[in-house]
Design a protein around this motif. Structure first.
Motif, mmCIF file in Angstrom:
data_model
loop_
_atom_site.group_PDB
_atom_site.id
_atom_site.type_symbol
_atom_site.label_atom_id
_atom_site.label_comp_id
_atom_site.label_asym_id
_atom_site.label_seq_id
_atom_site.Cartn_x
_atom_site.Cartn_y
_atom_site.Cartn_z
ATOM 1 N N THR A 193 0.853 -1.184 0.000
ATOM 2 C CA THR A 193 0.000 0.000 0.000
ATOM 3 C C THR A 193 0.889 1.235 0.000
ATOM 4 O OG1 THR A 193 -0.156 0.040 2.425
ATOM 5 C CG2 THR A 193 -1.880 -1.151 1.224
ATOM 6 N N ASN A 194 0.438 2.259 -0.705
ATOM 7 C CA ASN A 194 1.152 3.529 -0.780
ATOM 8 C C ASN A 194 0.556 4.467 0.259
ATOM 9 O OD1 ASN A 194 2.972 5.432 -2.258
ATOM 10 N ND2 ASN A 194 1.023 6.518 -2.396
ATOM 11 N N ASN A 195 1.386 4.902 1.193
ATOM 12 C CA ASN A 195 0.909 5.756 2.277
ATOM 13 C C ASN A 195 1.635 7.086 2.228
ATOM 14 O OD1 ASN A 195 -0.918 3.774 3.795
ATOM 15 N ND2 ASN A 195 0.924 2.632 3.299
ATOM 16 N N SER A 196 1.238 7.890 1.266
ATOM 17 C CA SER A 196 1.829 9.210 1.043
ATOM 18 C C SER A 196 1.091 10.246 1.872
ATOM 19 C CB SER A 196 1.747 9.577 -0.442
ATOM 20 O OG SER A 196 2.613 8.790 -1.188
ATOM 21 N N TRP A 197 1.120 10.055 3.141
ATOM 22 C CA TRP A 197 0.439 10.966 4.059
ATOM 23 C C TRP A 197 1.152 10.904 5.398
ATOM 24 C CZ3 TRP A 197 -1.648 8.350 8.260
ATOM 25 C CH2 TRP A 197 -1.845 6.972 8.098
ATOM 26 N N GLY A 198 0.839 11.810 6.244
ATOM 27 C CA GLY A 198 1.456 11.818 7.562
ATOM 28 C C GLY A 198 0.723 12.771 8.472
ATOM 29 N N GLY A 199 1.083 12.722 9.710
ATOM 30 C CA GLY A 199 0.476 13.609 10.688
ATOM 31 C C GLY A 199 -0.188 12.837 11.802
ATOM 32 N N GLY A 200 -0.285 13.481 12.924
ATOM 33 C CA GLY A 200 -0.887 12.836 14.076
ATOM 34 C C GLY A 200 0.128 11.974 14.799
ATOM 35 N N GLY A 201 -0.274 11.487 15.920
ATOM 36 C CA GLY A 201 0.613 10.668 16.734
ATOM 37 C C GLY A 201 0.376 9.192 16.526
ATOM 38 N N PHE A 202 0.940 8.419 17.411
ATOM 39 C CA PHE A 202 0.804 6.971 17.385
ATOM 40 C C PHE A 202 -0.662 6.587 17.539
ATOM 41 C CE2 PHE A 202 0.414 2.877 19.424
ATOM 42 C CZ PHE A 202 1.294 2.084 18.699
ATOM 43 N N SER A 203 -1.088 5.610 16.760
ATOM 44 C CA SER A 203 -2.445 5.067 16.854
ATOM 45 C C SER A 203 -2.341 3.555 16.984
ATOM 46 C CB SER A 203 -3.262 5.428 15.610
ATOM 47 O OG SER A 203 -4.397 4.595 15.490
ATOM 48 N N GLN A 204 -2.837 3.012 18.075
ATOM 49 C CA GLN A 204 -2.819 1.563 18.250
ATOM 50 C C GLN A 204 -3.657 0.873 17.176
ATOM 51 O OE1 GLN A 204 -0.832 -0.131 20.594
ATOM 52 N NE2 GLN A 204 -1.344 -1.806 19.205
ATOM 53 N N LEU A 250 -4.140 1.864 14.045
ATOM 54 C CA LEU A 250 -3.380 1.815 12.799
ATOM 55 C C LEU A 250 -2.234 0.809 12.914
ATOM 56 C CD1 LEU A 250 -2.900 2.693 9.927
ATOM 57 C CD2 LEU A 250 -1.698 4.716 10.800
ATOM 58 N N HIS A 251 -1.558 0.800 14.041
ATOM 59 C CA HIS A 251 -0.503 -0.193 14.269
ATOM 60 C C HIS A 251 -1.043 -1.600 14.066
ATOM 61 C CE1 HIS A 251 2.026 -2.893 16.706
ATOM 62 N NE2 HIS A 251 3.010 -2.094 16.350
ATOM 63 N N ASP A 252 -2.207 -1.870 14.621
ATOM 64 C CA ASP A 252 -2.814 -3.194 14.494
ATOM 65 C C ASP A 252 -3.194 -3.496 13.042
ATOM 66 O OD1 ASP A 252 -2.482 -3.346 17.233
ATOM 67 O OD2 ASP A 252 -4.617 -3.066 17.691
ATOM 68 N N ALA A 253 -3.680 -2.491 12.318
ATOM 69 C CA ALA A 253 -4.035 -2.681 10.906
ATOM 70 C C ALA A 253 -2.788 -2.990 10.072
ATOM 71 C CB ALA A 253 -4.740 -1.443 10.365
ATOM 72 N N ILE A 254 -1.690 -2.309 10.370
ATOM 73 C CA ILE A 254 -0.434 -2.574 9.662
ATOM 74 C C ILE A 254 0.032 -3.994 9.973
ATOM 75 C CG2 ILE A 254 1.987 -1.877 9.427
ATOM 76 C CD1 ILE A 254 1.038 1.018 10.122
ATOM 77 N N SER A 255 -0.143 -4.440 11.202
ATOM 78 C CA SER A 255 0.206 -5.819 11.585
ATOM 79 C C SER A 255 -0.627 -6.832 10.806
ATOM 80 C CB SER A 255 0.002 -6.036 13.082
ATOM 81 O OG SER A 255 0.961 -5.326 13.821
ATOM 82 N N ARG A 256 -1.926 -6.538 10.659
ATOM 83 C CA ARG A 256 -2.780 -7.446 9.880
ATOM 84 C C ARG A 256 -2.340 -7.483 8.423
ATOM 85 N NH1 ARG A 256 -6.481 -5.049 13.245
ATOM 86 N NH2 ARG A 256 -7.299 -3.668 11.624
ATOM 87 N N ASN A 260 7.614 10.453 13.329
ATOM 88 C CA ASN A 260 6.689 10.926 12.308
ATOM 89 C C ASN A 260 5.841 9.719 11.885
ATOM 90 O OD1 ASN A 260 5.953 12.942 10.031
ATOM 91 N ND2 ASN A 260 6.425 11.049 8.963
ATOM 92 N N TYR A 261 4.556 9.789 12.132
ATOM 93 C CA TYR A 261 3.692 8.663 11.787
ATOM 94 C C TYR A 261 2.936 8.952 10.502
ATOM 95 C CZ TYR A 261 4.814 6.858 16.336
ATOM 96 O OH TYR A 261 5.502 6.359 17.416
ATOM 97 N N PRO A 262 2.747 7.941 9.650
ATOM 98 C CA PRO A 262 2.876 6.519 9.947
ATOM 99 C C PRO A 262 4.257 5.910 9.651
ATOM 100 C CG PRO A 262 1.817 6.749 7.827
ATOM 101 C CD PRO A 262 2.043 8.155 8.365
ATOM 102 N N SER A 263 5.203 6.686 9.133
ATOM 103 C CA SER A 263 6.486 6.086 8.748
ATOM 104 C C SER A 263 7.286 5.542 9.922
ATOM 105 C CB SER A 263 7.334 7.087 7.962
ATOM 106 O OG SER A 263 7.722 8.180 8.772
#
Length: 158
Positions: free
Chosen positions: A3-14, A16-22, A46-49
């Motif tokens: 997936t291409n994630n050309s975006w950023g901003g915000g802090g850590f999100s559990q 989103l972390h879990d979705a990336i794990s899936r 810098n999230y999500p990177s």
């Protein structure tokens, strides 16, 4: 494949972390823009990177001469590689093309490279694609000490 994630901003999100794990479990890479704040992502996340999931590939922007773009975030331990992200022609609304710069322009190059590599293999995993992409980088002076590989994207071996 990726997936291409050309975006950023915000802090850590559990969540989103879990979705990336899936996605990792499904052998899908999460290619993310490193950010455009001239910042060291090793010092300030810098999230999500900056997610540490095994399937994340963090991308800095370089110019056509191979220099780290003046706006690009970097990180010797948190950004994986550089890719073209300065003066990139992109499609926009109303069938126009415009030139843009940013790590959001660099990230699709790496996402496409993931797909290209996968298309040449009979069976691949997210881990093997990531290893191939990072293992094929070209050492680049401006990226030495600024990203994990110290190099820029190279698809010539695929």
């Amino acid at each position: 494949v990726a997936t291409n994630n050309s975006w950023g901003g915000g802090g850590f999100s559990q969540a989103l972390h879990d979705a990336i794990s899936r996605a990792n479990t499904a052998n899908i890479l999460f290619v993310a823009a490193a950010g455009n704040n001239k910042a060291n992502n090793d010092r300030k996340a810098n999230y999500p990177s900056n997610y540490t999931n095994a399937n994340v590939i963090a991308v800095a922007a370089i110019t056509s001469t191979g220099a780290l773009a003046s706006f690009s975030n970097y990180g010797a331990t948190t950004v994986d590689l550089g890719a073209p992200g300065y003066g990139i022609w992109s499609t926009t609304a109303f069938n126009l093309y415009e030139s843009y710069s940013g790590t959001s322009m660099a990230t699709p190059h790496v996402t496409g490279a993931c797909a290209l590599y996968a298309s040449t293999q009979t069976f691949t995993t997210a881990a093997s694609i990531k290893a191939a992409i990072l293992g094929a980088t070209i050492p680049t002076t401006s990226l030495k000490g600024k990203c994990i590989t110290g190099g820029r994207l190279d698809v010539s071996k695929f």
